[in-house]
Design an enzyme around this catalytic site. Structure first.
Site, short mmCIF file in Angstrom:
data_model
loop_
_atom_site.label_atom_id
_atom_site.label_comp_id
_atom_site.label_asym_id
_atom_site.label_seq_id
_atom_site.Cartn_x
_atom_site.Cartn_y
_atom_site.Cartn_z
CB SER A 175 -0.91 0.02 1.24
OG SER A 175 -1.91 -0.97 1.10
CG ASP A 219 -5.65 8.17 -10.93
OD1 ASP A 219 -5.75 7.68 -9.79
OD2 ASP A 219 -5.31 9.34 -11.16
CD GLN A 241 -41.88 -11.08 -1.02
OE1 GLN A 241 -42.03 -11.40 0.16
NE2 GLN A 241 -42.63 -10.17 -1.60
N GLY A 258 -25.72 -26.39 -1.61
CA GLY A 258 -24.56 -27.29 -1.53
C GLY A 258 -23.81 -27.38 -2.85
CD GLU A 260 -4.60 -2.40 -11.38
OE1 GLU A 260 -5.07 -1.28 -11.63
OE2 GLU A 260 -4.20 -3.18 -12.25
CB SER A 283 -11.64 -1.58 0.18
OG SER A 283 -12.22 -2.40 -0.80
N1 CAA Z 1 -2.16 11.13 -10.12
C1 CAA Z 1 -1.06 11.91 -10.28
N2 CAA Z 1 -0.26 12.24 -9.22
C2 CAA Z 1 -0.60 11.77 -8.01
C3 CAA Z 1 -1.74 10.97 -7.79
C4 CAA Z 1 -2.54 10.65 -8.92
N3 CAA Z 1 -3.62 9.88 -8.81
N4 CAA Z 1 -1.80 10.64 -6.49
C5 CAA Z 1 -0.78 11.23 -5.88
N5 CAA Z 1 -0.04 11.92 -6.81
C6 CAA Z 1 1.15 12.74 -6.56
C7 CAA Z 1 0.80 13.86 -5.58
O1 CAA Z 1 0.29 14.99 -6.26
C8 CAA Z 1 2.14 14.14 -4.96
O2 CAA Z 1 2.92 14.89 -5.85
P1 CAA Z 1 3.60 16.31 -5.38
O3 CAA Z 1 4.55 15.96 -4.28
O4 CAA Z 1 4.26 16.81 -6.61
O5 CAA Z 1 2.49 17.16 -4.89
C9 CAA Z 1 2.78 12.76 -4.93
O6 CAA Z 1 2.13 11.96 -5.89
C10 CAA Z 1 2.68 12.11 -3.55
O7 CAA Z 1 1.33 12.03 -3.20
P2 CAA Z 1 0.88 11.57 -1.72
O8 CAA Z 1 1.68 12.36 -0.73
O9 CAA Z 1 -0.61 11.64 -1.67
O10 CAA Z 1 1.40 10.07 -1.69
P3 CAA Z 1 1.33 9.02 -0.50
O11 CAA Z 1 2.66 8.46 -0.29
O12 CAA Z 1 0.61 9.60 0.68
O13 CAA Z 1 0.44 7.83 -1.13
C11 CAA Z 1 -1.52 6.65 -1.80
C12 CAA Z 1 -0.81 8.01 -1.64
C13 CAA Z 1 -2.83 6.97 -2.48
C14 CAA Z 1 -1.74 5.94 -0.48
C15 CAA Z 1 -0.64 5.78 -2.74
O14 CAA Z 1 0.53 5.40 -2.11
C16 CAA Z 1 -1.35 4.54 -3.25
O15 CAA Z 1 -2.15 4.60 -4.18
N6 CAA Z 1 -1.04 3.35 -2.65
C17 CAA Z 1 -1.56 2.09 -3.16
C18 CAA Z 1 -0.61 1.47 -4.13
C19 CAA Z 1 -1.28 0.49 -5.04
O16 CAA Z 1 -2.39 0.70 -5.50
N7 CAA Z 1 -0.60 -0.60 -5.34
C20 CAA Z 1 -1.12 -1.56 -6.27
C21 CAA Z 1 -0.02 -2.32 -6.88
S1 CAA Z 1 -0.16 -2.55 -8.57
C22 CAA Z 1 -1.15 -3.88 -8.82
O17 CAA Z 1 -1.84 -4.36 -7.97
C23 CAA Z 1 -1.15 -4.24 -10.25
C24 CAA Z 1 -1.42 -5.65 -10.59
O18 CAA Z 1 -0.52 -6.36 -10.96
C25 CAA Z 1 -2.83 -6.14 -10.65
#
Ligand code: CAA
Length: 384
Positions: A132, A240, A279, A340, A363, A366
């Protein structure tokens, strides 16, 4: 208001539905048992344009919009969630990141391979101690002449074994927190890139999830994606889009589970009538249909926002959060309706129930989606 699809979007949806139910569904149950990677099916999907859907024609893609893409992904997931996750990471994360952040040379070299289905894309962000919190990653990339030298271990990598192109993140400057993370495009046959253990998973068994180990892996400097320090932003931007993809995958599986439950309930008689006449059961089906519709609207709305070039980060997280939790509720209820028989491997519902479980985890869990959403709604950023 019902989301109105265009004629072209409806045509793509119908073409993929027909292909998916005819070709992909045929071996889904067997693949779940044998864990056989759907390599041949992915080649057929590439021929149909499904492996570079949002990539422009000039790089071999289809130039489709995100709405058409999520409709297609959902149709593939309806038949086989394991095939869908490969398609999702490949399109939403790998192709999209190269398209958005890559140089012209990178687009020519990598996108053309990916869209033709000659290479499957993988995304290596997660590590044994950084899930995470990807900023805590410890893989390093040190510049040495005209190469970066990568060292570290990535974990839970979708298509880790079967991919040909990997986007990997690594620290180029330990002192700069997220701004010290960079992203690289690495060909799988690069010396020093080793496939580690393959996970034995509860679901999505035909999609390989592995460790990727970088041992003095030398990556040409021209294969950095974006500039040094852009890696975290690239990963977040990619996620995203990826999260709308996981919403689509969740909806596909939830629809399949509801259809299985309806089929079973209409054919199963107890107390002198089909159980679909009771129902108590009809209300469960009504709730399922309503929840799927709600998730559907959230997914389409996030996809349309992306297509309009708006900021859709919060909407993508909402779609992923709601759809993934909905898919878990619906597969559980659909299994219950099977009684079952639902607990046996004779019916697809057992596989759908297992496949759905990871949707609230990968990704971004929750809990992570709630952090992203609450930061947007409250308009102040709190650390997890
Ligand atoms: N788009 C663009 N930039 C973003 C952004 C986004 N959605 N979210 C954050 N940023 C930028 C911020 O603007 C910030 O930039 P600046 O310093 O220039 O302002 C920078 O990133 C840091 O942002 P945060 O301080 O908010 O970052 P954070 O360390 O607090 O983390 C978090 C935020 C949302 C918790 C993030 O770490 C996160 O999404 N964690 C989950 C990771 C994840 O989803 N892993 C999945 C693995 S991949 C996978 O599962 C693929 C697969 O194979 C199926």
């Amino acid at each position: 208001m019902q989301f109105k699809l265009t004629g072209e979007q409806l045509m793509i949806q119908s073409m993929v539905r027909e292909f998916s139910r005819k070709v992909i569904a045929e071996t889904a149950m067997e693949r779940d048992q044998t864990k056989a990677f759907p390599g041949e099916n992915l080649k057929k999907m590439a021929e149909l344009g499904l492996m570079g859907m949002m990539v422009p024609f000039e790089y071999g893609g289809e130039g489709a919009d995100t709405v058409s893409y999520v409709l297609s992904l959902s149709e593939i997931a309806y038949s086989c969630a394991a095939t869908a996750v490969v398609m999702s990471v490949h399109n939403s994360i790998v192709c999209e990141s190269i398209l958005r952040f890559g140089t012209e040379d990178q687009k020519q070299r990598f996108l053309t391979l990916l869209t033709a289905g000659k290479a499957i894309g993988a995304f290596a962000l997660t590590e044994p101690n950084a899930g995470s919190d990807p900023v805590a990653q410890s893989t390093t990339a040190v510049c040495d002449g005209d190469h970066y030298v990568l060292n570290g271990t990535k974990r839970f990598i979708t298509s880790g074994k079967n991919s040909g192109v990997v986007i990997v993140t690594a620290k180029t400057d330990e002192s700069k927190r997220h701004k010290g993370i960079s992203a690289f495009i690495v060909k799988k046959d690069t010396p020093g890139l080793v496939v580690g253990k393959t996970e034995d998973k509860m679901g999505l068994r035909a999609s390989d999830t592995t460790d990727l180990i970088f041992e003095n892996c030398r990556v040409p400097v021209e294969d950095i994606l974006g500039s040094e320090g852009d890696g975290f932003k690239i990963a977040m931007t990619a996620l995203d889009g990826g999260r709308i993809g996981i919403a689509a995958q969740s909806i596909g599986v939830a629809k399949a589970a509801m259809d299985e439950a309806i089929k079973y309930a209409k054919n199963r008689s107890q107390f002198g009538q089909p159980i679909s006449k009771f129902q108590g059961l009809r209300w469960i089906i009504a709730d399922m249909a309503t929840e799927i519709e709600a998730a559907w609207q959230l997914m389409l709305s996030a996809a349309a926002m992306k297509d309009r070039g708006e900021n859709y980060t919060a909407q993508a997280s909402m779609a992923k959060l709601f759809a993934s939790e909905m898919a878990n509720r619906i597969t559980a209820k659909a299994l219950q309706i099977h009684g079952g028989y639902g607990f046996t491997k004779d019916y697809p519902i057992e596989r759908l129930y297992r496949d759905a479980r990871v949707f609230t985890i990968y990704e971004g869990t929750s809990e992570i989606q709630r952090i992203v959403i609450s930061n947007h709604v409250l308009k102040d950023k709190r650390k997890p």
